[in-house]
Write an enzyme that holds these catalytic residues in place. Structure first.
Site, PDB file in Angstrom:
ATOM      1  N   VAL A  47      38.108  41.624  33.655  1.00 39.62           N
ATOM      2  CA  VAL A  47      39.043  41.055  34.619  1.00 39.62           C
ATOM      3  C   VAL A  47      39.812  42.183  35.308  1.00 39.62           C
ATOM      4  O   VAL A  47      40.276  43.120  34.656  1.00 39.62           O
ATOM      5  CB  VAL A  47      40.014  40.093  33.905  1.00 39.62           C
ATOM      6  CG1 VAL A  47      41.074  39.589  34.870  1.00 39.62           C
ATOM      7  CG2 VAL A  47      39.246  38.924  33.297  1.00 39.62           C
ATOM      8  N   HIS A  88      39.790  36.869  47.848  1.00 45.14           N
ATOM      9  CA  HIS A  88      38.369  37.176  48.039  1.00 45.14           C
ATOM     10  C   HIS A  88      37.926  36.819  49.453  1.00 45.14           C
ATOM     11  O   HIS A  88      37.203  37.582  50.098  1.00 45.14           O
ATOM     12  CB  HIS A  88      37.527  36.405  47.012  1.00 45.14           C
ATOM     13  CG  HIS A  88      37.449  37.068  45.682  1.00 45.14           C
ATOM     14  ND1 HIS A  88      36.316  37.704  45.223  1.00 45.14           N
ATOM     15  CD2 HIS A  88      38.372  37.207  44.691  1.00 45.14           C
ATOM     16  CE1 HIS A  88      36.534  38.198  44.010  1.00 45.14           C
ATOM     17  NE2 HIS A  88      37.775  37.906  43.664  1.00 45.14           N
TER      18      HIS A  88
END
Length: 213
Positions: A47, A88
């Site tokens: 992560v 994103h």
């Protein structure tokens, strides 16, 4: 005397030959990785490791690219996830095409442009839900196997360059829940299968890239 001179030159020629062979081997690896239309790349990382950004850089040179987002769509019920998805989306160039789906096998089989799949971890989480693993529905193991094998077959047969991002789950503590251990074990096995059918595999640690041979 002539024979002796030739003999003395042999060690140097051998070293040169070995250096040339190593150079040719390195060149061949590069051509295999980047010169084939069907090149497959797996980018692993934890992560916030930078794995997605690295994968995006790998495909930045393609004029036409399909970004495959198999995770959950953003929702007002989960603002943290919505913020991740928005970040994103903001990074993607305008000329990229985004496809939101869990049918990765179909995308791979029908693709005519390079693909970036981000990521296999979010995809697997949704697949486990779709086959009834989280609720323990009867027959979920067989349904899961079928979905994974279908994806792996399509990955093997892909005719376009494809980069897949996935979570590296083998370095953390043992999850405290049954569902957490199931996800870790299945994704770890899936990463192994995908990695075995790749031209390049990279591990991202704290933004640093490690090429795995």
């Amino acid at each position: 005397m002539a024979n002796g001179s030739a003999h003395e030159r042999m060690p140097g020629m051998t070293k040169l030959t070995h250096r040339l062979a190593r150079s040719l081997e390195a060149l061949a690896r590069t051509l295999r990785r980047y010169g084939r239309d069907e090149a497959k790349v797996l980018v692993l990382g934890g992560v916030r490791s930078g794995k997605s950004r690295y994968a995006e850089r790998l495909v930045a040179g393609h004029p036409h690219l399909v970004y495959v987002a198999p995770g959950l769509p953003p929702s007002a019920d989960d603002p943290e996830w919505a913020a991740r998805v928005e970040a994103h989306q903001a990074r993607r160039p305008h000329h990229w095409t985004t496809v939101e789906t869990t049918d990765l096998a179909k995308v791979l089989r029908t693709a005519t442009s390079p693909l970036l799949i981000d990521c296999l971890g979010t995809w697997l989480s949704r697949v486990l839900d779709e086959v009834g693993a989280w609720s323990g529905q009867a027959g979920w193991e067989q349904r899961l196997d079928e979905r994974l094998e279908e994806f792996l077959a399509a990955w093997h047969e892909a005719k376009v360059p494809v980069v897949a991002v996935s979570n590296e789950v083998g370095s953390g503590v043992v999850p405290a829940t049954v569902s957490g251990r199931l996800f870790r074990d299945v994704l770890g096995a899936l990463n192994n299968r995908v990695s075995a059918d790749c031209d390049q595999v990279s591990l991202i640690v704290a933004g640093r890239v490690l090429d795995l041979q």
